[in-house]
Design an enzyme around this catalytic site. Structure first.
Site, PDB file in Angstrom:
ATOM      1  N   CYS A 116       0.819  -1.203   0.000  1.00  0.00           N
ATOM      2  CA  CYS A 116       0.000   0.000   0.000  1.00  0.00           C
ATOM      3  C   CYS A 116       0.849   1.248   0.000  1.00  0.00           C
ATOM      4  O   CYS A 116       1.983   1.257   0.437  1.00  0.00           O
ATOM      5  CB  CYS A 116      -1.002   0.046   1.149  1.00  0.00           C
ATOM      6  SG  CYS A 116      -0.606   1.233   2.411  1.00  0.00           S
ATOM      7  N   ARG A 152       2.454   0.083  -5.376  1.00  0.00           N
ATOM      8  CA  ARG A 152       2.479  -0.612  -4.099  1.00  0.00           C
ATOM      9  C   ARG A 152       1.144  -1.284  -3.766  1.00  0.00           C
ATOM     10  O   ARG A 152       1.046  -2.058  -2.797  1.00  0.00           O
ATOM     11  CB  ARG A 152       2.820   0.363  -2.983  1.00  0.00           C
ATOM     12  CG  ARG A 152       4.156   1.026  -3.164  1.00  0.00           C
ATOM     13  CD  ARG A 152       4.370   2.059  -2.091  1.00  0.00           C
ATOM     14  NE  ARG A 152       4.428   1.445  -0.776  1.00  0.00           N
ATOM     15  CZ  ARG A 152       5.532   1.009  -0.198  1.00  0.00           C
ATOM     16  NH1 ARG A 152       6.681   1.137  -0.811  1.00  0.00           N
ATOM     17  NH2 ARG A 152       5.505   0.470   0.989  1.00  0.00           N
ATOM     18  N   TRP A 195      -3.578  -2.308  -0.789  1.00  0.00           N
ATOM     19  CA  TRP A 195      -3.388  -3.707  -1.172  1.00  0.00           C
ATOM     20  C   TRP A 195      -4.018  -4.495  -0.033  1.00  0.00           C
ATOM     21  O   TRP A 195      -3.459  -4.603   1.051  1.00  0.00           O
ATOM     22  CB  TRP A 195      -1.899  -4.032  -1.320  1.00  0.00           C
ATOM     23  CG  TRP A 195      -1.672  -5.412  -1.850  1.00  0.00           C
ATOM     24  CD1 TRP A 195      -1.700  -5.820  -3.142  1.00  0.00           C
ATOM     25  CD2 TRP A 195      -1.386  -6.591  -1.074  1.00  0.00           C
ATOM     26  NE1 TRP A 195      -1.457  -7.169  -3.226  1.00  0.00           N
ATOM     27  CE2 TRP A 195      -1.262  -7.664  -1.979  1.00  0.00           C
ATOM     28  CE3 TRP A 195      -1.226  -6.842   0.287  1.00  0.00           C
ATOM     29  CZ2 TRP A 195      -0.976  -8.966  -1.572  1.00  0.00           C
ATOM     30  CZ3 TRP A 195      -0.950  -8.141   0.701  1.00  0.00           C
ATOM     31  CH2 TRP A 195      -0.825  -9.180  -0.232  1.00  0.00           C
ATOM     32  N   ASN A 208      -0.688   1.223   6.408  1.00  0.00           N
ATOM     33  CA  ASN A 208      -0.031   0.207   5.592  1.00  0.00           C
ATOM     34  C   ASN A 208       0.425  -0.883   6.539  1.00  0.00           C
ATOM     35  O   ASN A 208       1.180  -0.599   7.466  1.00  0.00           O
ATOM     36  CB  ASN A 208       1.166   0.862   4.882  1.00  0.00           C
ATOM     37  CG  ASN A 208       2.089  -0.144   4.237  1.00  0.00           C
ATOM     38  OD1 ASN A 208       1.704  -1.286   4.005  1.00  0.00           O
ATOM     39  ND2 ASN A 208       3.298   0.255   3.940  1.00  0.00           N
ATOM     40  N   GLU A 240      12.779 -17.814 -13.080  1.00  0.00           N
ATOM     41  CA  GLU A 240      12.445 -16.395 -13.137  1.00  0.00           C
ATOM     42  C   GLU A 240      11.597 -16.087 -14.384  1.00  0.00           C
ATOM     43  O   GLU A 240      10.654 -15.301 -14.328  1.00  0.00           O
ATOM     44  CB  GLU A 240      13.738 -15.563 -13.098  1.00  0.00           C
ATOM     45  CG  GLU A 240      13.584 -14.068 -13.249  1.00  0.00           C
ATOM     46  CD  GLU A 240      12.715 -13.374 -12.197  1.00  0.00           C
ATOM     47  OE1 GLU A 240      12.331 -14.014 -11.210  1.00  0.00           O
ATOM     48  OE2 GLU A 240      12.403 -12.195 -12.405  1.00  0.00           O
ATOM     49  N   LYS A 258       7.847 -14.505 -14.309  1.00  0.00           N
ATOM     50  CA  LYS A 258       7.458 -13.290 -15.048  1.00  0.00           C
ATOM     51  C   LYS A 258       6.168 -13.531 -15.812  1.00  0.00           C
ATOM     52  O   LYS A 258       5.261 -12.716 -15.806  1.00  0.00           O
ATOM     53  CB  LYS A 258       8.520 -12.845 -16.052  1.00  0.00           C
ATOM     54  CG  LYS A 258       9.789 -12.196 -15.571  1.00  0.00           C
ATOM     55  CD  LYS A 258       9.600 -10.915 -14.832  1.00  0.00           C
ATOM     56  CE  LYS A 258       9.343 -11.230 -13.411  1.00  0.00           C
ATOM     57  NZ  LYS A 258      10.062 -10.759 -12.351  1.00  0.00           N
ATOM     58  N   GLU A 303       3.154 -13.866 -13.459  1.00  0.00           N
ATOM     59  CA  GLU A 303       2.814 -12.609 -12.780  1.00  0.00           C
ATOM     60  C   GLU A 303       2.001 -11.667 -13.658  1.00  0.00           C
ATOM     61  O   GLU A 303       1.072 -11.035 -13.203  1.00  0.00           O
ATOM     62  CB  GLU A 303       4.097 -11.851 -12.396  1.00  0.00           C
ATOM     63  CG  GLU A 303       4.786 -12.347 -11.169  1.00  0.00           C
ATOM     64  CD  GLU A 303       6.057 -11.546 -10.886  1.00  0.00           C
ATOM     65  OE1 GLU A 303       6.258 -11.194  -9.736  1.00  0.00           O
ATOM     66  OE2 GLU A 303       6.852 -11.283 -11.815  1.00  0.00           O
TER      67      GLU A 303
HETATM   68  N1  GLU Z   1      -4.514  -4.172   6.523  1.00  0.00           N
HETATM   69  C1  GLU Z   1      -5.019  -2.995   5.871  1.00  0.00           C
HETATM   70  C2  GLU Z   1      -6.172  -3.341   4.948  1.00  0.00           C
HETATM   71  O1  GLU Z   1      -6.387  -4.465   4.577  1.00  0.00           O
HETATM   72  C3  GLU Z   1      -3.945  -2.238   5.120  1.00  0.00           C
HETATM   73  C4  GLU Z   1      -3.411  -2.996   3.963  1.00  0.00           C
HETATM   74  C5  GLU Z   1      -2.406  -2.202   3.167  1.00  0.00           C
HETATM   75  O2  GLU Z   1      -1.228  -2.157   3.602  1.00  0.00           O
HETATM   76  O3  GLU Z   1      -2.788  -1.682   2.112  1.00  0.00           O
HETATM   77  O4  GLU Z   1      -6.884  -2.449   4.577  1.00  0.00           O
END
Ligand code: GLU
Length: 612
Positions: free
Chosen positions: A2, A27, A73, A99, A485, A489, A492
């Site tokens: 995040c 991120r 995330w 985060n 690798e 790739k 992913e």
């Molecule tokens: N644990 C939090 C969530 O799920 C923050 C996750 C993050 O780092 O984006 O919202």
């Protein structure tokens, strides 16, 4: 994971936050949101990308000179509008971005619910903001005290920024485990997960230390304290990255730009650390701890993902050249299996971001048991760089594409130098041989450049196989980690299932998968074991598999057998991965684009994995 960004000062916060979130989007990109404080505390948040947030905010009133922003995330709760950050406290007076993971959120939540708190979201984050609110209710407790007390009750990892309605004079930021940097401008401050949102406004930054928090005041001063409430002296550093390095510079995607940056990145990784004509190699960290490294019982390598592949490659290189025993560990497994590690060991920890939570945890355990830690990371001043005893930066420059490319090749360059330097110090490599390899190493950036010219041919191959549902990647010796690798790739960014295998292992299982629909990428540059690779190609062809072979320029034998050959410049076997990885990166890039995938932001992934 995040991205976090915050601003307090004299300018409009919203455009700064949005631009910052775009830069941090690598991120995490499950949702995005901002909170703006201008008398009212307004929160705008939306599932999806930052562009979706912008469209949602539209022409609404965004005037405010302070605010916080987040790109998520998801760890706790699905990626929807409600779970997006910022989260408001129950009263609506506090807004917080986070985060990381609050591991004990359930017990905290139960207690808060008992006290009458209702929760809107499924996140662990909302528990934290309410915990702070609950603590703040006590007589005389200021926001910063409530944050500190709350964080002392929390188990887990976090970077947070909090602001409070009615308190337009300050932001509180804190970190444990996840990175946070404060940018210091003229009567304004920026806070972010990395320096990319800050760079165009100021070069003066302070990296928050672990378990530290900052009270950032609108009047132009800030204080730092430990979570134990002891004031610390900030160390102000000058940012060295430039804006160009974090923009696409004419390429369609960061990933492609970063693939094309590899000649420069590898040259930068080698610069000042070796000279072929002088016959020397000098990684500062290895010089400093030479005795300890040479006398180590073994080298332990801890890493995750792509960095684990460079680690595996290092095992081949170091065992071959330096005759030291090496063990490569998945950092995520290491601390959960009671590993045998002591003060005779040296751990090499590899991570692009230097923030990988699993790798940091492995380091912590090895350090506790007395091992020397040698960190190899890209991001200057990152957590791994700071907790290591010694180390080397890879100098790849900012890597934004989520699928790692130049980070891999620069890690491999450093690890190659390391193997050679230890080999030289131990006398396990003859001086004349060392020189030959060093001369060839100096040629590698030019050979990568030459390999990049194969882009059009690789695009054509990608067109042929873009609809495949499975791929197999085979390699021997140092080309085996490259096969892993290459498969990673493809998985992913194109979501095609792919497996990397040692070529000779194919007959022990995966050969059963081969039919006319199975493309098999075979790395066939090894001069040693070449005949054996030819046999592997034959084995695939005998079962009607489609062979895409990466061969040395001028190769005849495999050319006659394979469906496609990609001819790369020949080099020393042990340096070949620096060249052979390039066509595999390009192949996965083109296949992903042809399939309509977002290569810079593949689904479910994020750049630096700062959660366990
Ligand atoms: N644990 C939090 C969530 O799920 C923050 C996750 C993050 O780092 O984006 O919202």
């Amino acid at each position: 994971m995040c991205g976090i960004v915050a601003y307090i000062g004299t300018r409009e916060a919203y455009p700064i936050l949005i631009k910052g979130l775009q830069r941090l989007e690598y991120r995490g990109y499950d949702s995005a949101g901002v909170a703006l404080l201008n008398g009212d505390l307004n929160v705008y948040k939306k599932a999806g990308k930052v562009v979706d947030l912008e469209a949602y905010v539209g022409a609404q009133d965004t005037h405010a000179t302070m605010g916080i922003g987040h790109t998520r995330w998801a760890t706790h709760g699905v990626p929807n509008d409600c779970n997006a950050h910022p989260h408001l406290s129950y009263s609506g007076n506090l807004a917080l971005i986070h985060n990381g993971i609050i591991e004990n959120y359930e017990s905290l939540k139960t207690e808060l619910q008992r006290r009458g708190y209702l929760f809107q979201s499924d996140t662990d984050t909302e528990v934290l903001v309410n915990l702070i609110e609950e603590i703040k209710k006590q007589e005389g407790v200021e926001l910063e005290d409530a944050v500190r007390i709350a964080l002392n009750e929390v188990v887990g990892a976090y970077a947070i920024v909090v602001m409070e309605k009615g308190k337009e004079d300050k932001l509180i930021a804190a970190r444990k485990g996840s990175p946070l940097v404060i940018g210091i401008g003229e009567n304004e401050f920026f806070v972010a997960s990395d320096a990319s949102p800050i760079i165009e406004f100021t070069k003066n930054v302070v990296y928050l230390e672990d378990q530290e928090y900052a009270v950032i005041n609108r009047d132009g001063h800030f204080t730092l304290k430990t979570l134990g409430n002891v004031e610390t002296t900030p160390s102000i550093q000058k940012l060295e990255m430039n804006l160009e390095a974090i923009e696409k510079g004419g390429f369609d995607h960061f990933m492609l730009k970063e693939i094309y940056e590899q000649p420069r990145a590898v040259a930068d990784a080698l610069r000042g650390r070796m000279s072929a004509s002088g016959g020397w190699i000098k990684l500062g960290g290895v010089v400093e701890y030479e005795k300890r490294i040479l006398n180590a019982d073994r080298l332990l390598i801890a890493a995750c993902g792509t960095s684990w592949h460079s680690g595996l490659l290092a095992e081949y290189l170091i065992e071959d050249v330096a005759r030291m025993s090496v063990e490569v560990e998945y950092a995520s497994e290491f601390r959960y299996r009671n590993p045998v590690v002591d003060h005779e060991d040296v751990m090499i920890a590899i991570s692009q971001s230097g923030e990988t939570a699993d790798t940091l945890a492995a380091i912590e355990l090895a350090k506790e048991r007395g091992a020397l830690i040698y960190g190899i990371c890209n991001v200057i001043g990152s957590s791994i760089a700071r907790v290591s005893h010694a180390g080397s930066y890879t100098h790849a420059g900012p890597e934004i594409g989520v699928a790692s490319t130049k980070a891999f090749s620069t890690q491999v360059a450093i690890l190659t130098l390391m193997a050679l330097q230890i080999g030289e110090a131990k006398g396990t490599i003859p001086t004349s041989r060392l020189r030959e390899i060093l001369f060839e190493l100096e040629n590698i950036p030019a050979k990568i450049e030459e390999t990049l010219k194969l882009n059009d041919q690789i695009l054509e191959i990608a067109k042929t196989y873009k609809d495949a549902t499975n791929f197999l990647y085979l390699g021997r010796g140092v080309n085996f980690p490259v096969a892993l690798e290459g498969a990673l790739k493809l998985k992913e960014i194109s979501y095609i299932h792919a497996e990397g295998y040692p070529a000779a292992e194919m007959k022990h299982g995966p050969i059963a998968l081969i039919d006319e629909n199975m493309p098999v990428v075979i790395l066939a540059t090894n001069r040693s074991a070449y005949e054996k690779i030819v046999s592997n190609v034959q084995e695939v062809k005998a079962r009607k598999g489609k062979v895409i072979a990466i061969v040395n320029k001028g190769d005849r034998q495999i050319k006659g057998l394979a469906d496609h050959v990609i001819e790369v410049p020949e080099t020393e076997d042990i340096l070949a991965p620096l060249v052979t990885i390039v066509p595999l990166q390009l192949l996965s890039y083109h296949i992903a684009i042809l399939r309509g995938c977002n290569v810079d932001q593949p689904r479910n992934l994020a750049k630096s994995v700062t959660v366990e």
